[in-house]
Design a protein around this motif. Sequence first.
Motif, PDB file in Angstrom:
ATOM      1  N   GLU A   1       0.832  -1.204   0.000  1.00 61.45           N
ATOM      2  CA  GLU A   1       0.000   0.000   0.000  1.00 61.45           C
ATOM      3  C   GLU A   1       0.866   1.253   0.000  1.00 61.45           C
ATOM      4  O   GLU A   1       0.564   2.231  -0.687  1.00 61.45           O
ATOM      5  CB  GLU A   1      -0.926  -0.010   1.210  1.00 61.45           C
ATOM      6  CG  GLU A   1      -2.057  -1.014   1.118  1.00 61.45           C
ATOM      7  CD  GLU A   1      -3.068  -0.830   2.232  1.00 61.45           C
ATOM      8  OE1 GLU A   1      -3.407   0.319   2.559  1.00 61.45           O
ATOM      9  OE2 GLU A   1      -3.519  -1.846   2.791  1.00 61.45           O
ATOM     10  N   VAL A   2       1.935   1.230   0.785  1.00 62.01           N
ATOM     11  CA  VAL A   2       2.837   2.385   0.837  1.00 62.01           C
ATOM     12  C   VAL A   2       3.463   2.637  -0.528  1.00 62.01           C
ATOM     13  O   VAL A   2       3.509   3.774  -1.015  1.00 62.01           O
ATOM     14  CB  VAL A   2       3.923   2.172   1.916  1.00 62.01           C
ATOM     15  CG1 VAL A   2       5.036   3.213   1.780  1.00 62.01           C
ATOM     16  CG2 VAL A   2       3.309   2.239   3.302  1.00 62.01           C
ATOM     17  N   LEU A   3       3.952   1.578  -1.175  1.00 61.50           N
ATOM     18  CA  LEU A   3       4.605   1.738  -2.472  1.00 61.50           C
ATOM     19  C   LEU A   3       3.630   2.230  -3.532  1.00 61.50           C
ATOM     20  O   LEU A   3       3.957   3.103  -4.349  1.00 61.50           O
ATOM     21  CB  LEU A   3       5.231   0.411  -2.910  1.00 61.50           C
ATOM     22  CG  LEU A   3       6.401  -0.103  -2.059  1.00 61.50           C
ATOM     23  CD1 LEU A   3       6.859  -1.466  -2.560  1.00 61.50           C
ATOM     24  CD2 LEU A   3       7.567   0.875  -2.070  1.00 61.50           C
ATOM     25  N   ALA A   4       2.417   1.664  -3.541  1.00 62.17           N
ATOM     26  CA  ALA A   4       1.430   2.078  -4.538  1.00 62.17           C
ATOM     27  C   ALA A   4       1.015   3.534  -4.331  1.00 62.17           C
ATOM     28  O   ALA A   4       0.884   4.298  -5.294  1.00 62.17           O
ATOM     29  CB  ALA A   4       0.201   1.161  -4.477  1.00 62.17           C
ATOM     30  N   GLU A   5       0.803   3.930  -3.069  1.00 59.12           N
ATOM     31  CA  GLU A   5       0.431   5.317  -2.788  1.00 59.12           C
ATOM     32  C   GLU A   5       1.574   6.276  -3.121  1.00 59.12           C
ATOM     33  O   GLU A   5       1.347   7.368  -3.655  1.00 59.12           O
ATOM     34  CB  GLU A   5       0.034   5.447  -1.317  1.00 59.12           C
ATOM     35  CG  GLU A   5      -0.238   6.869  -0.849  1.00 59.12           C
ATOM     36  CD  GLU A   5      -1.402   7.530  -1.577  1.00 59.12           C
ATOM     37  OE1 GLU A   5      -1.440   8.772  -1.613  1.00 59.12           O
ATOM     38  OE2 GLU A   5      -2.265   6.799  -2.112  1.00 59.12           O
ATOM     39  N   LEU A   6       2.812   5.866  -2.822  1.00 64.00           N
ATOM     40  CA  LEU A   6       3.969   6.703  -3.142  1.00 64.00           C
ATOM     41  C   LEU A   6       4.064   6.916  -4.656  1.00 64.00           C
ATOM     42  O   LEU A   6       4.341   8.031  -5.126  1.00 64.00           O
ATOM     43  CB  LEU A   6       5.241   6.051  -2.610  1.00 64.00           C
ATOM     44  CG  LEU A   6       6.560   6.760  -2.949  1.00 64.00           C
ATOM     45  CD1 LEU A   6       6.543   8.205  -2.448  1.00 64.00           C
ATOM     46  CD2 LEU A   6       7.739   6.003  -2.346  1.00 64.00           C
ATOM     47  N   ALA A   7       3.821   5.852  -5.424  1.00 61.51           N
ATOM     48  CA  ALA A   7       3.859   5.981  -6.882  1.00 61.51           C
ATOM     49  C   ALA A   7       2.810   6.972  -7.366  1.00 61.51           C
ATOM     50  O   ALA A   7       3.072   7.804  -8.254  1.00 61.51           O
ATOM     51  CB  ALA A   7       3.642   4.610  -7.528  1.00 61.51           C
TER      52      ALA A   7
END
Length: 503
Positions: A389-395
């Motif tokens: 979730e963190v990686l997808a939101e950061l992207a």
Amino acid sequence: MNSTGMAGSFNRTGPSASASVWFATSGFIAILGFLLLPYIGLGGDGQNFYYMGISAATTWAVIAGAQRVRRSRRLPWLVLAAGQFSYTLGDVAYYVAHAIFDSDAFPSVADLFYLLQYPLVGAALVLLVRRRTPSWDMATLLDAAILALGLGLLWWVYLIGPLATDYDASESLASILVSIAYPVMDLIVLATAIRLAVGAGSRSTAFRLLMASLLAMLAADMLYGLQTANDTYQDGGAPDVLWLTEYVLLGAAALHPSMRTLDQRAKVALPNVTGGRVLLLTFAALLPMVLLYARYITQENAGAPIVLLCGVSLFALVITRMWMVLGIQQRLAIVDDLTGLNARGVLLSHLDLEVERGHRYRQEVGFLLIDVDQFKLIEQIHGQPGGHEVLAELAQRLVRLSGNAAILGRMGANMFGAVLPGYSGGNLRGAAIRVREVIETEKFAVGDQEEVRVTVSIGLAGLHEDGVSSGDLLDHAEKALRRAKTAGRNRVYASTGPVEPRW
């Protein structure tokens, strides 16, 4: 200074976490032994009452665990509790029939409750699979089908087949059907458990305890079926100990704190083509040939058509899976499934193209490497789905922030890259500082809307200033990123040093 303190804390987390896992595992084994040893030592009614008590306590433990999550997420655990309660009622009915009425009738009321447990457990596992899976995952479904078909063949050859063909003429149709129903129900639970095991989602402690509980149940049922077929089953034997182990493991899974994340939806169904999985699929595909040879050398030809059909089906499934793996690898070479950004190879191709264009038209090109700080710690606390979730939101934030000014891609597990045509010097440094500040300012929602503070370290490089080729830019950006990490994280560094003062 604050970042440095966090770094020191993280460095101590590894050994401490490993020691905690070791002590927790040792403690659980001790508790398990403490619960099982009295049962083995007891006899008669004492053993029966102890067995029923543990079964009833497991039902209470699963219900208590379900109360710790939101109402909308309790259903799988409540269905598991219903299945366990049904099994407890079966134990009570079995005891009453044998100890009070001295009846050995088969099938009996106890069998009704015992059999009811299986569809309830299967339904709970299906709910967990649906909640953990982000989308239709054909690859994982094929893996589960291959493993279930291979292992199911063992159930058919050694349990279901003999029960369906080698029965006494004096037995009633009801007794034959109920006898066959047990291994068939086991097979359904096995297939569903395999789908849960190989699918997406976090591999938390609660997940492992639940899978171990299902494994103990299936092992006990298979051993019970074999002993019953050979007329060697006795109360208080190995199957009963395995069933008690199943109860304890299920109760522990429901009460463990990580059960809150067990049904958390994964961000993406990442293709898992590890060596271990390939080995398992190979083993499952070879089982029909092994069984055919075993029956050939023992001159048992019964069931050979079924084994052959299963072998052909497995071969077709494995070929389909391999074609799918090829397609997945080709797709991943272009787009990253988790973030939707360019894959590493595609981004580096864009960098080559922009550098060549920069030389031709005497334009500047900037390159940023953006790495998530303390990402392993985030996954330790919130699990793999939380990290996704963190990686997808950061992207998504990087896309919104850069607009059409940058070409974005995922460079590694928790590293992103940005190619910025026309950026150099102060513009490039300002863009990097802006990215760092925006990421730090807004917290990330993980799981049940829990907010997490995320920071990034950034290394930058510019054409002409740091090199004349794309390889030079990548090399200088990586060195700058390492310096930013070493300096305490949450920093922006260029090849010449820190881009902004940090205290």
